[in-house]
Write a protein that holds these residues in place. Structure first.
Motif, PDB file in Angstrom:
ATOM      1  N   GLN A  70       4.894  14.390 -10.136  1.00 25.46           N
ATOM      2  CA  GLN A  70       5.689  13.535  -9.232  1.00 25.46           C
ATOM      3  C   GLN A  70       6.793  12.899 -10.066  1.00 25.46           C
ATOM      4  O   GLN A  70       6.534  12.423 -11.169  1.00 25.46           O
ATOM      5  CB  GLN A  70       4.821  12.404  -8.650  1.00 25.46           C
ATOM      6  CG  GLN A  70       3.537  12.858  -7.971  1.00 25.46           C
ATOM      7  CD  GLN A  70       3.725  13.162  -6.492  1.00 25.46           C
ATOM      8  OE1 GLN A  70       4.794  12.929  -5.933  1.00 25.46           O
ATOM      9  NE2 GLN A  70       2.686  13.699  -5.872  1.00 25.46           N
ATOM     10  N   ALA A  71       8.007  12.856  -9.505  1.00 25.77           N
ATOM     11  CA  ALA A  71       9.134  12.314 -10.272  1.00 25.77           C
ATOM     12  C   ALA A  71       8.947  10.830 -10.574  1.00 25.77           C
ATOM     13  O   ALA A  71       8.677  10.032  -9.669  1.00 25.77           O
ATOM     14  CB  ALA A  71      10.442  12.525  -9.510  1.00 25.77           C
ATOM     15  N   VAL A  72       9.113  10.498 -11.839  1.00 23.61           N
ATOM     16  CA  VAL A  72       9.057   9.110 -12.312  1.00 23.61           C
ATOM     17  C   VAL A  72      10.322   8.860 -13.125  1.00 23.61           C
ATOM     18  O   VAL A  72      10.664   9.660 -13.999  1.00 23.61           O
ATOM     19  CB  VAL A  72       7.822   8.866 -13.195  1.00 23.61           C
ATOM     20  CG1 VAL A  72       7.796   7.431 -13.716  1.00 23.61           C
ATOM     21  CG2 VAL A  72       6.539   9.188 -12.427  1.00 23.61           C
ATOM     22  N   TRP A  82       9.716   3.619 -12.642  1.00 21.79           N
ATOM     23  CA  TRP A  82       9.949   3.621 -11.205  1.00 21.79           C
ATOM     24  C   TRP A  82       9.393   4.936 -10.677  1.00 21.79           C
ATOM     25  O   TRP A  82       9.967   5.989 -10.910  1.00 21.79           O
ATOM     26  CB  TRP A  82      11.445   3.481 -10.949  1.00 21.79           C
ATOM     27  CG  TRP A  82      11.895   3.855  -9.581  1.00 21.79           C
ATOM     28  CD1 TRP A  82      11.220   3.719  -8.401  1.00 21.79           C
ATOM     29  CD2 TRP A  82      13.170   4.437  -9.227  1.00 21.79           C
ATOM     30  NE1 TRP A  82      11.975   4.167  -7.351  1.00 21.79           N
ATOM     31  CE2 TRP A  82      13.172   4.612  -7.839  1.00 21.79           C
ATOM     32  CE3 TRP A  82      14.287   4.797  -9.967  1.00 21.79           C
ATOM     33  CZ2 TRP A  82      14.266   5.167  -7.162  1.00 21.79           C
ATOM     34  CZ3 TRP A  82      15.365   5.343  -9.297  1.00 21.79           C
ATOM     35  CH2 TRP A  82      15.353   5.527  -7.906  1.00 21.79           C
ATOM     36  N   ARG A  83       8.235   4.817 -10.048  1.00 20.58           N
ATOM     37  CA  ARG A  83       7.620   6.006  -9.458  1.00 20.58           C
ATOM     38  C   ARG A  83       8.291   6.251  -8.118  1.00 20.58           C
ATOM     39  O   ARG A  83       7.990   5.559  -7.136  1.00 20.58           O
ATOM     40  CB  ARG A  83       6.108   5.810  -9.355  1.00 20.58           C
ATOM     41  CG  ARG A  83       5.478   5.734 -10.748  1.00 20.58           C
ATOM     42  CD  ARG A  83       4.064   5.270 -10.807  1.00 20.58           C
ATOM     43  NE  ARG A  83       3.653   5.217 -12.216  1.00 20.58           N
ATOM     44  CZ  ARG A  83       3.760   4.137 -12.998  1.00 20.58           C
ATOM     45  NH1 ARG A  83       4.249   3.003 -12.516  1.00 20.58           N
ATOM     46  NH2 ARG A  83       3.396   4.205 -14.267  1.00 20.58           N
ATOM     47  N   LYS A  84       9.198   7.198  -8.110  1.00 17.99           N
ATOM     48  CA  LYS A  84      10.032   7.455  -6.934  1.00 17.99           C
ATOM     49  C   LYS A  84       9.158   7.550  -5.684  1.00 17.99           C
ATOM     50  O   LYS A  84       8.199   8.331  -5.662  1.00 17.99           O
ATOM     51  CB  LYS A  84      10.800   8.763  -7.159  1.00 17.99           C
ATOM     52  CG  LYS A  84      11.525   9.309  -5.943  1.00 17.99           C
ATOM     53  CD  LYS A  84      12.677   8.435  -5.492  1.00 17.99           C
ATOM     54  CE  LYS A  84      13.335   9.055  -4.254  1.00 17.99           C
ATOM     55  NZ  LYS A  84      14.200   8.071  -3.584  1.00 17.99           N
ATOM     56  N   GLY A  85       9.490   6.758  -4.676  1.00 16.04           N
ATOM     57  CA  GLY A  85       8.719   6.758  -3.441  1.00 16.04           C
ATOM     58  C   GLY A  85       7.597   5.748  -3.424  1.00 16.04           C
ATOM     59  O   GLY A  85       6.855   5.663  -2.441  1.00 16.04           O
ATOM     60  N   GLU A  86       7.483   4.943  -4.464  1.00 19.86           N
ATOM     61  CA  GLU A  86       6.355   3.995  -4.529  1.00 19.86           C
ATOM     62  C   GLU A  86       6.424   2.979  -3.398  1.00 19.86           C
ATOM     63  O   GLU A  86       5.393   2.492  -2.949  1.00 19.86           O
ATOM     64  CB  GLU A  86       6.303   3.303  -5.898  1.00 19.86           C
ATOM     65  CG  GLU A  86       7.529   2.490  -6.237  1.00 19.86           C
ATOM     66  CD  GLU A  86       7.577   2.052  -7.711  1.00 19.86           C
ATOM     67  OE1 GLU A  86       6.698   2.458  -8.485  1.00 19.86           O
ATOM     68  OE2 GLU A  86       8.520   1.319  -8.059  1.00 19.86           O
ATOM     69  N   GLU A  87       7.634   2.673  -2.936  1.00 19.41           N
ATOM     70  CA  GLU A  87       7.765   1.765  -1.786  1.00 19.41           C
ATOM     71  C   GLU A  87       8.026   2.530  -0.491  1.00 19.41           C
ATOM     72  O   GLU A  87       7.466   2.233   0.547  1.00 19.41           O
ATOM     73  CB  GLU A  87       8.924   0.792  -2.004  1.00 19.41           C
ATOM     74  CG  GLU A  87       8.676  -0.249  -3.072  1.00 19.41           C
ATOM     75  CD  GLU A  87       9.868  -1.205  -3.182  1.00 19.41           C
ATOM     76  OE1 GLU A  87      10.268  -1.804  -2.168  1.00 19.41           O
ATOM     77  OE2 GLU A  87      10.414  -1.338  -4.289  1.00 19.41           O
ATOM     78  N   SER A  88       8.892   3.529  -0.589  1.00 11.50           N
ATOM     79  CA  SER A  88       9.365   4.231   0.613  1.00 11.50           C
ATOM     80  C   SER A  88       8.417   5.337   1.064  1.00 11.50           C
ATOM     81  O   SER A  88       8.464   5.767   2.217  1.00 11.50           O
ATOM     82  CB  SER A  88      10.728   4.861   0.328  1.00 11.50           C
ATOM     83  OG  SER A  88      10.607   5.853  -0.695  1.00 11.50           O
TER      84      SER A  88
END
Lengths: 151, 151
Positions: A70-72, A82-88
């Protein structure tokens, strides 16, 4: 970065990588990290080749990206991973990792969960095109940011 | 750069652009130039969407790119404008210019003259893929660099 003009630093650093070092992370030493320990990373949609976004990675971000699939990225504003998508929820599943000739830019081929990479709710971040001396929004908002980031 | 995490600086700078200023180059003021006056620029092949290379641009490079329709970058190593293809002949004809949500990355869609963007003689600079902890060259050299840069 690319081209004959800019190869000196990159080639030198890559050649200086400890090829004899043991361990699974030797490939990280081949990267030409900048003075902040960062490199730009392009996320490209694997099945369309569309460019989704550009962010920064440090060593830990790239390592976690490869290990988890997973992209970080490294958030310069928050100074943390920043774990891309961690909020969205709009995560990016890793398909492939490439590096350029000077080893100072990373290219990730990913599947974009939800089909939305940009925090504005658009497919990708490059939604403004230069037309007659003006930046014009040409791609639609697929989901309002207020819905993406609602608590 | 992209994502909710990194928007603060970019949005602020873009909002501070002098919208009331006259003149044809106002669009350049909307760019969030870094502390060196540079932004990364991705060159993407227009008809395949393949990523060719990443280089840097300053204000003069982007302006000349748009005015001439040929990609011009800023060479950090030589500290001068680098008209892509000036030695190799592998110029990049501009099709489209985009900017990302934070206005700190440029995306050029181009036609790559000769089908070779990389100084190594390959189609593009991202010819190394990570496979089992090693960077592996996976794209062929289309023309040896010694032929490209022969005097």
């Amino acid at each position: 970065m690319s081209g004959k003009q800019d190869t000196a630093a990159g080639t030198g650093a890559a050649a200086a990588a400890p090829e004899t070092a043991a361990g699974a992370d030797t490939w990280l030493d081949a990267i030409t990290w900048d003075e902040r320990g960062l490199v730009p990373a392009i996320a490209q949609e694997a099945f369309t080749n569309r460019v989704l976004m550009v962010a920064w990675m440090n060593r830990a971000a790239l390592l976690e990206t490869v290990r988890t699939g997973q992209a970080v990225y490294w958030s310069r504003s928050r100074q943390r991973l920043w774990r891309k998508g961690e909020e969205s929820g709009h995560r990016q599943r890793l398909r492939e990792v490439r590096v350029d000739c000077d080893a100072d830019v990373i290219l990730l081929k990913v599947d974009q969960v939800g089909g939305i990479a940009c925090h504005t709710g658009r497919h990708n971040c490059f939604f403004r095109r230069l037309e007659d001396g003006r930046w014009v929004d040409i791609d639609p908002v697929l989901k309002p940011a207020s819905e993406i980031y609602a608590k």
